[in-house]
Design an enzyme around this catalytic site. Structure first.
Site, PDB file in Angstrom:
ATOM      1  N   LYS A  30      12.981  -1.265  -7.109  1.00 17.08           N
ATOM      2  CA  LYS A  30      12.650  -1.114  -5.693  1.00 17.08           C
ATOM      3  C   LYS A  30      13.967  -1.203  -4.931  1.00 17.08           C
ATOM      4  CE  LYS A  30      11.791  -5.994  -4.627  1.00 17.08           C
ATOM      5  NZ  LYS A  30      10.864  -6.971  -4.067  1.00 17.08           N
ATOM      6  N   CYS A  57       8.224  -8.685 -12.879  1.00 18.38           N
ATOM      7  CA  CYS A  57       7.042  -9.564 -12.788  1.00 18.38           C
ATOM      8  C   CYS A  57       5.709  -8.830 -12.881  1.00 18.38           C
ATOM      9  CB  CYS A  57       7.102 -10.344 -11.474  1.00 18.38           C
ATOM     10  SG  CYS A  57       8.532 -11.418 -11.378  1.00 18.38           S
ATOM     11  N   LEU A  67       0.828  -1.212   0.000  1.00 19.99           N
ATOM     12  CA  LEU A  67       0.000   0.000   0.000  1.00 19.99           C
ATOM     13  C   LEU A  67       0.861   1.260   0.000  1.00 19.99           C
ATOM     14  CD1 LEU A  67      -2.956  -0.786   2.481  1.00 19.99           C
ATOM     15  CD2 LEU A  67      -3.119  -0.349   0.023  1.00 19.99           C
TER      16      LEU A  67
HETATM   17  C1  UDX Z   1       6.489  -9.555  -7.180  1.00 17.90           C
HETATM   18  C2  UDX Z   1       5.549 -10.244  -6.196  1.00 17.90           C
HETATM   19  O1  UDX Z   1       5.483  -9.488  -4.989  1.00 17.90           O
HETATM   20  C3  UDX Z   1       6.019 -11.655  -5.921  1.00 17.90           C
HETATM   21  O2  UDX Z   1       5.086 -12.324  -5.098  1.00 17.90           O
HETATM   22  C4  UDX Z   1       6.133 -12.408  -7.256  1.00 17.90           C
HETATM   23  O3  UDX Z   1       6.613 -13.723  -7.063  1.00 17.90           O
HETATM   24  C5  UDX Z   1       7.079 -11.667  -8.197  1.00 17.90           C
HETATM   25  O4  UDX Z   1       6.584 -10.323  -8.369  1.00 17.90           O
HETATM   26  P1  UDX Z   1       8.863  -8.369  -7.044  1.00 17.90           P
HETATM   27  O5  UDX Z   1       8.870  -8.262  -8.529  1.00 17.90           O
HETATM   28  O6  UDX Z   1      10.144  -8.760  -6.371  1.00 17.90           O
HETATM   29  O7  UDX Z   1       7.761  -9.431  -6.546  1.00 17.90           O
HETATM   30  O8  UDX Z   1       8.393  -6.947  -6.524  1.00 17.90           O
HETATM   31  P2  UDX Z   1       7.438  -6.372  -5.387  1.00 17.90           P
HETATM   32  O9  UDX Z   1       8.098  -6.380  -4.079  1.00 17.90           O
HETATM   33  O10 UDX Z   1       6.065  -6.959  -5.457  1.00 17.90           O
HETATM   34  O11 UDX Z   1       7.367  -4.850  -5.880  1.00 17.90           O
HETATM   35  C6  UDX Z   1       6.845  -4.554  -7.181  1.00 17.90           C
HETATM   36  C7  UDX Z   1       6.789  -3.069  -7.410  1.00 17.90           C
HETATM   37  O12 UDX Z   1       5.820  -2.474  -6.543  1.00 17.90           O
HETATM   38  C8  UDX Z   1       8.110  -2.347  -7.131  1.00 17.90           C
HETATM   39  O13 UDX Z   1       8.314  -1.355  -8.118  1.00 17.90           O
HETATM   40  C9  UDX Z   1       7.885  -1.724  -5.755  1.00 17.90           C
HETATM   41  O14 UDX Z   1       8.645  -0.564  -5.532  1.00 17.90           O
HETATM   42  C10 UDX Z   1       6.406  -1.405  -5.831  1.00 17.90           C
HETATM   43  N1  UDX Z   1       5.775  -1.308  -4.503  1.00 17.90           N
HETATM   44  C11 UDX Z   1       5.755  -2.381  -3.675  1.00 17.90           C
HETATM   45  C12 UDX Z   1       5.179  -0.125  -4.139  1.00 17.90           C
HETATM   46  O15 UDX Z   1       5.167   0.845  -4.887  1.00 17.90           O
HETATM   47  N2  UDX Z   1       4.583  -0.044  -2.905  1.00 17.90           N
HETATM   48  C13 UDX Z   1       4.526  -1.099  -2.061  1.00 17.90           C
HETATM   49  O16 UDX Z   1       3.925  -0.958  -0.968  1.00 17.90           O
HETATM   50  C14 UDX Z   1       5.144  -2.299  -2.439  1.00 17.90           C
END
Ligand code: UDX
Length: 437
Positions: A326, A265, A255
């Site tokens: 991230k 992904c 959030l």
């Molecule tokens: C994601 C899924 O979380 C994971 O379960 C799946 O297996 C692979 O894809 P990941 O790609 O490592 O994992 O990234 P994630 O941590 O989900 O973050 C994705 C994007 O959302 C990033 O750009 C991150 O900065 C953003 N994000 C995440 C937010 O903007 N706010 C948040 O609260 C969480």
């Protein structure tokens, strides 16, 4: 749980973490990758991925003689190492029209059909479109080989932890007794874990992965639009999301507002789910809106930077803090930071980028300069734009940065800075989701 012989095909994030975790659990694992250089590095004990605990786990597996690497598929499949289970962990990049490109999975399936001795099961861990298990069965031309769908849910930056402490284990299988037995054999690998094991058909298992990632995308876009609303009505997105997340039906994770969500992904899988729905003549406006909102969020953050710069970016020096998609990773695939930086560049901004880990492997850096520390990046800049949530950005000497800048403006697109502390240093701060009361 008896120790198994396992082949893992693909030594990327998912494959290498899976291989090292299974070796740590006592199984004999051969990990194969077509990239000879990568295999040579792994054999020399070097792990190129920035991933906590992974180098140590790989080293321990090799020391115990339970983890081997090879660039030759037959070495992983034929005696003296015939596997009980073959985990397929190869990439499925975004292809034409948004659908996942499964050509590598298909090529692997053909090879497995030719090479695998009887008695093994094929475990699809790559994120694959619904129907891929059936397609792999056809390509294998080996009715004796069960095909299981076993999606991986690990996140970059916590891959080892996620593999060791999964929320759930999803195993999809066909309906024959051999398929069911293979599913149980796979589930037996995890008897030491507390996670629930969900046994389903192949199509359900395949869909669960896309459904989960697209749901996260929707949640993130929802939070980012709420952040915009907060800015407009004088509310604070931090407080609003805390209030939302305390409802267990909503939950606090994913959030946090941002310059958009990205990575290897979420964007790919969201597009793939939309494409699947399209092929079935099912509109999925909710998911489409999540993607459109994400694109809008990149523009919204670029607009914030332009506003902070006084309304025009042409020839204006901007310091960009963060390039990774991230914090905690060097990965810039589909990075929102890169997307925003490109928008700033398109408006004539002169960019100096600092990221503690990431460089842009996707192309030449001729449209921005890089700095090897945040202070050099800030020199003579009009705006510092914080685009990746590296914790170290909150601990910088912002009084010094304020002095180094041409005009001391900060756009905090990740809300990791203390606006009052920065304002006390003479900086003006525009944080995503912070309304002025
Ligand atoms: C994601 C899924 O979380 C994971 O379960 C799946 O297996 C692979 O894809 P990941 O790609 O490592 O994992 O990234 P994630 O941590 O989900 O973050 C994705 C994007 O959302 C990033 O750009 C991150 O900065 C953003 N994000 C995440 C937010 O903007 N706010 C948040 O609260 C969480």
């Amino acid at each position: 749980m008896p120790a198994r012989k396992i082949a893992v095909i693909g030594a990327g994030y998912v494959g290498l973490t899976t291989a090292a975790t299974l070796a740590a659990a006592g199984h004999g694992v051969t990990c194969v990758d077509v990239d000879r250089d990568k295999v040579a590095e792994l054999r020399a004990g070097r792990v190129a991925l920035l991933e906590p605990d992974l180098p140590e786990l790989v080293a321990a597996g090799r020391r115990a003689g339970l983890l081997r690497f090879t660039a030759r598929l037959p070495d992983a499949l034929l005696p003296p190492h015939p596997p009980d289970l073959v985990f397929v962990c190869v990439p499925t990049p975004r292809g034409e029209g948004g659908a996942a490109d499964v050509s590598i999975v298909e090529a692997v399936a053909r090879d497995l059909g030719r090479l695998l001795p009887p008695g093994a099961a094929v475990v699809l861990k790559s994120t694959v479109p619904v129907g891929t298990a059936d397609r792999v069965r056809g390509l294998l031309r080996r009715p004796d080989l069960p095909v299981l769908s076993h999606p991986e849910f690990l996140s970059e930056g916590s891959a080892v932890h996620d593999c060791r402490h999964p929320d759930r284990l999803v195993i999809g299988a066909g309906t024959t007794p051999a398929d069911r037995a293979a599913a149980r054999r796979l589930a037996d690998l995890y008897t030491d874990l507390a996670a629930p094991v969900l046994l389903t058909g192949n199509a359900s298992a395949e869909l669960i992965k896309y459904a989960a990632n697209a749901f996260l995308a929707v949640k993130l876009s929802y939070a980012n639009t709420l952040a915009e609303l907060c800015e407009s009505v004088g509310a604070d997105i931090g407080d609003v999301c805390r209030g939302l997340g305390l409802d267990p039906r909503i939950a606090p994770a994913h959030l946090r507002p941002s310059p958009g969500w990205g990575g290897p992904c979420l964007p790919k899988d969201t597009h793939a789910l939309l494409d699947l729905a399209r092929t079935r003549q099912i509109g999925f406006p909710l998911v489409r809106a999540a993607l459109e909102t994400n694109d809008r969020q990149h523009h919204r953050i670029a607009d914030k930077v332009r506003t902070a710069a006084g309304g025009c970016l042409d020839g204006v020096r901007i310091a960009v803090y963060g390039l990774a998609f991230k914090a905690g990773t060097a990965d810039t695939r589909d990075s929102p930071a890169l997307a925003v930086a490109r928008l700033l560049h398109a408006q004539g901004a002169e960019l100096t980028v600092y990221d503690p880990a990431a460089a842009n492997p996707a192309g030449p850096d001729d449209w921005y300069q890089t700095a090897d520390n945040p202070y050099t990046a800030a020199k003579a800049a009009t705006v510092v734009a914080v685009l990746t949530e590296w914790p170290e950005f909150a601990r910088l000497d912002w009084a010094l940065i304020s002095q180094l800048m041409h005009r001391p403006h900060v756009v905090d697109a990740r809300r990791i800075l203390d606006p009052e502390a920065l304002e006390a240093c003479g900086l003006t701060v525009s944080a995503v989701g912070r309304g002025t009361r």
